[in-house]
Design a protein around this motif. Structure first.
Motif, PDB file in Angstrom:
ATOM      1  N   ILE A 230     123.442  75.092  56.304  1.00 50.19           N
ATOM      2  CA  ILE A 230     122.002  74.895  56.504  1.00 50.19           C
ATOM      3  C   ILE A 230     121.745  73.565  57.191  1.00 50.19           C
ATOM      4  O   ILE A 230     120.951  73.456  58.123  1.00 50.19           O
ATOM      5  CB  ILE A 230     121.264  74.938  55.144  1.00 50.19           C
ATOM      6  N   SER A 231     122.476  72.580  56.727  1.00 46.58           N
ATOM      7  CA  SER A 231     122.299  71.242  57.269  1.00 46.58           C
ATOM      8  C   SER A 231     122.567  71.221  58.772  1.00 46.58           C
ATOM      9  O   SER A 231     121.845  70.602  59.531  1.00 46.58           O
ATOM     10  CB  SER A 231     123.233  70.290  56.520  1.00 46.58           C
TER      11      SER A 231
ATOM     12  N   LEU B   9     120.006  64.355  51.872  1.00 48.87           N
ATOM     13  CA  LEU B   9     120.662  64.836  50.657  1.00 48.87           C
ATOM     14  C   LEU B   9     120.506  63.830  49.523  1.00 48.87           C
ATOM     15  O   LEU B   9     120.369  62.664  49.741  1.00 48.87           O
ATOM     16  CB  LEU B   9     122.138  65.107  50.919  1.00 48.87           C
TER      17      LEU B   9
ATOM     18  N   SER C 167     117.616  74.687  51.069  1.00 47.82           N
ATOM     19  CA  SER C 167     118.507  73.566  50.773  1.00 47.82           C
ATOM     20  C   SER C 167     118.064  72.836  49.501  1.00 47.82           C
ATOM     21  O   SER C 167     118.892  72.413  48.706  1.00 47.82           O
ATOM     22  CB  SER C 167     118.600  72.611  51.966  1.00 47.82           C
TER      23      SER C 167
ATOM     24  N   LYS D 244     114.586  74.353  54.663  1.00 50.10           N
ATOM     25  CA  LYS D 244     114.365  73.210  53.771  1.00 50.10           C
ATOM     26  C   LYS D 244     114.199  73.701  52.329  1.00 50.10           C
ATOM     27  O   LYS D 244     114.752  73.133  51.392  1.00 50.10           O
ATOM     28  CB  LYS D 244     113.108  72.454  54.227  1.00 50.10           C
TER      29      LYS D 244
ATOM     30  N   LEU E 176     125.264  74.591  51.840  1.00 48.55           N
ATOM     31  CA  LEU E 176     124.392  73.463  52.171  1.00 48.55           C
ATOM     32  C   LEU E 176     124.778  72.853  53.517  1.00 48.55           C
ATOM     33  O   LEU E 176     123.926  72.503  54.332  1.00 48.55           O
ATOM     34  CB  LEU E 176     124.470  72.408  51.061  1.00 48.55           C
TER      35      LEU E 176
END
Ligand SMILES: [Zn+2]
Length: 648
Positions: free
Chosen positions: A638-639, A648, A595, A592, A635
């Protein structure tokens, strides 16, 4: 500067339950102690003290910290003052670093001057109540003005005899040094003769926050055309009139409780208001309000109400004071007394209830006050009105909080019949000018190369990752030494444990990510340092940190007040569960954090991209687009790892 060793000794000695119990009655509840919060009004206790964590936390108002923070908040002291307070309580000698002989002498002199002013104050009180001249001249004056005995005692007022060297002679007889008497300003030396500065005056001692007499104001009683009606102590090593407000010692408790401070002009105004049961009142005593005085009041409340005499000339001169209060981000309200009245005279004319009612009803915010006051003078002349608008806008522009500015702009727009966008434009223009001036006044290395647009945007990005930064720090503090995982060392085949702190430090530093929040960054740097040595600093290191902002944030994060604790309250097992789930929670928090950093970086690139498009710089556009795309890919990864749980 107090040296680190002494600070540690003080922190070790200052057992938190013991320290707080002196001010707040506490009851044992399980492992913690519970009491009524001294910082907000409450009927059911939500103020918790944890002796094992060495922190306090109020679940009502959110105040949190260690024993030093408590003393700072409760006694309104600075950090070094609070340390000295505790040192005294626990008989610890405070060794201050790097004090030169000159500084030591200065300190000794300061103390000698304080001894003299406090001695003088006692002499003057003695004169007022227990001498024929004092009673027939001084006390008669106060009685005639209608002051009650207990008010006179509360403010320790006194009388200085008419004989021109009476005080100085007595002080010399009692063994006080002439050079020091002169330095306090009580004695004036002219060639080989000495005089009293305040002869034939009633005396108003000016107290420090802790009740020491710093200086005096004296009012003459005989009509002498050559002498000033009021005379103040000259500036000295102990008395700086711009740094103190009259009555703060007597008002401090009431200001905190009422969360408001009334500001009047004179000594007797302060005393009269006390008699009218309004005790949260101070006077700027003979100077126009200064920034230091405003800051002193701000230690106790955010709210100032200025009581003005109903005399327009005086009001205009003191309008500047309003801007000073606004500039500190405080709320300022104004009460105009009826024509020809001052707080002293008016409070005596009407009953206490009527007086309080008048203040409550007539209180206006500064825009209405300023416009009403000045609008009548413009006579609808457009140039004069434009000047007035500029004047009011100038006051709004100094307010630090955007929300407060918005409220005032709305109000100004209504009262002055000017459109809001026009006012915004004016306010923003002034603010930009101001920040430009400030940047040029103190050129810092970080100020120079940054274009203004980017500087403003960066501030916004910082807020994006603040919560994920705090969560990382919370996990480090709470579970830093916990085992997160085990792995086999390829070289010797032995199994080794990976601690939470090692994992977090490695993940964040290998991606070269940093913390935007200053305090979080400092705590992380410490963890990083210790982790590099194969050590773990422990939560106490931070709760007892010499930087009060670090100790406060650590205490806050360690107290079970964060979202999770609410769940914990319902399910007794949650803390255990959180600790058991570290293998999921910790990597999630790191993801987290990452990101959020990427989202912030992407936004920054977007801004640069917009500029590049405007400039038509094709190379730049391409580089930025590539960078943007690679960030988006990261991103996306990671997501997916987080199971699409990030917003987002
Ligand atoms: Zn509270």
């Amino acid at each position: 500067m107090i040296d680190r060793q002494t600070i540690d000794r003080i922190l070790d000695a200052a057992e938190i339950v013991e320290v707080i119990q002196e001010f707040v009655p506490l009851k044992k509840r399980g492992v913690n102690y519970l009491g009524l919060c001294p910082f907000h009004n409450e009927k059911t206790p939500s103020f918790t003290v944890s002796p094992s964590k060495e922190i306090f936390k109020c679940f009502g108002c959110g105040k949190v910290g260690n024993s030093v923070n408590f003393i700072m908040e409760h006694e309104h002291l600075t950090y070094p003052e609070a340390l000295k307070y505790l040192a005294k309580r626990y008989h610890i000698e405070v060794i201050e670093k790097e004090r030169s002989q000159e500084e030591i002498e200065k300190e000794n002199e300061r103390e000698s001057l304080l001894v003299i002013t406090n001695y003088a104050s006692r002499q003057f009180t003695e004169n007022l109540f227990n001498s024929d001249e004092g009673i027939s001249v001084g006390l008669a004056y106060f009685k005639e003005r209608g002051f009650r005995q207990n008010t006179l005692k509360k403010f320790e007022v006194g009388y200085s005899f008419e004989q021109r060297d009476s005080f100085s002679k007595k002080a010399l007889e009692d063994g006080y040094r002439q050079d020091l008497l002169v330095k306090t300003g009580l004695t004036i030396q002219h060639e080989d003769r000495i005089f009293d500065r305040f002869s034939g005056r009633v005396m108003f001692p000016i107290h420090s926050l802790s009740g020491q007499v710093l200086g005096f104001g004296g009012r003459i009683l005989k009509a002498e055309p050559k002498s000033a009606k009021y005379l103040n102590s000259p500036e000295s090593e102990i008395y700086h009139k711009s740094r103190i407000v009259y009555g703060i010692y007597q008002a401090r408790k009431a200001i905190t409780l009422e969360d408001r401070c009334y500001l009047v002009e004179g000594y007797t105004d302060v005393m009269s208001l006390h008699e009218a049961n309004i005790e949260n009142v101070v006077a700027s005593s003979g100077t126009s309000l200064t920034q230091e005085q405003v800051r002193l009041i701000k230690r106790f409340t955010q709210n100032i109400t200025i009581l003005y005499d109903g005399d327009p000339a005086g009001i205009k001169a003191s309008l500047r004071g309003i801007d000073l209060v606004l500039e500190e981000g405080m709320n300022v309200r104004i009460v105009l007394l009826p024509e020809g009245e001052d707080p002293d005279s008016y409070s005596k004319k009407v009953s206490n209830e009527e007086f309080s009612k008048y203040i409550k009803e007539k209180e206006t915010d500064f825009i209405r006050f300023k416009t009403q006051l000045l609008l009548s003078e413009t006579n609808n002349d457009p140039t004069l009105k434009a000047n007035l608008i500029k004047d009011v806008v100038k006051s709004i522009a100094v307010i630090p909080e955007a929300i407060t500015r918005t409220v005032y702009i709305k109000e100004c727009s209504t009262v002055m019949e000017v459109s809001e966008p026009v006012l915004y434009q004016e306010v923003n223009k002034l603010r930009q000018q101001k920040s430009f001036q400030e940047r040029n006044k103190y050129p810092g290395p970080e100020d120079l190369p940054v274009p203004p647009v980017q500087a403003i945007k960066q501030v916004q990005y910082k807020t994006i990752s603040f919560y994920s930064e705090k969560e990382i720090i919370r996990l480090l503090l709470k579970y830093g030494s916990n085992e997160l995982d085990r792995r086999i060392n390829i070289e010797d085949g032995r199994e080794e444990a990976i601690a939470v702190s090692d994992y977090i430090v490695k993940e964040i530093t290998s991606d070269e990510l940093s913390f935007d929040d200053r305090i979080c960054a400092k705590i992380f740097a410490d963890f990083r340092f210790y982790s590099g040595q194969g050590l773990f600093p422990g939560d106490k290191h931070f709760v007892k940190h010499e930087d009060p902002e670090i100790s406060r944030l650590s205490a806050d994060l360690l107290s079970d007040s964060h979202e999770l604790s609410r769940i914990w309250k319902n399910k007794q097992t949650f803390v255990e569960t959180e600790e058991m789930k570290l293998r999921e929670i910790v990597p999630d928090a790191v993801l987290k954090f990452k990101s959020d950093k990427i989202i912030a970086a992407r936004k920054e690139i977007m801004t640069l991209l917009e500029e590049a498009v405007k400039e038509g710089d094709k190379d730049k556009i391409q580089t930025l687009q590539q960078r943007y795309n690679s960030l988006s890919t990261a991103l996306g990864q990671i997501s997916r790892q987080l199971g699409n749980r990030i917003l987002l």
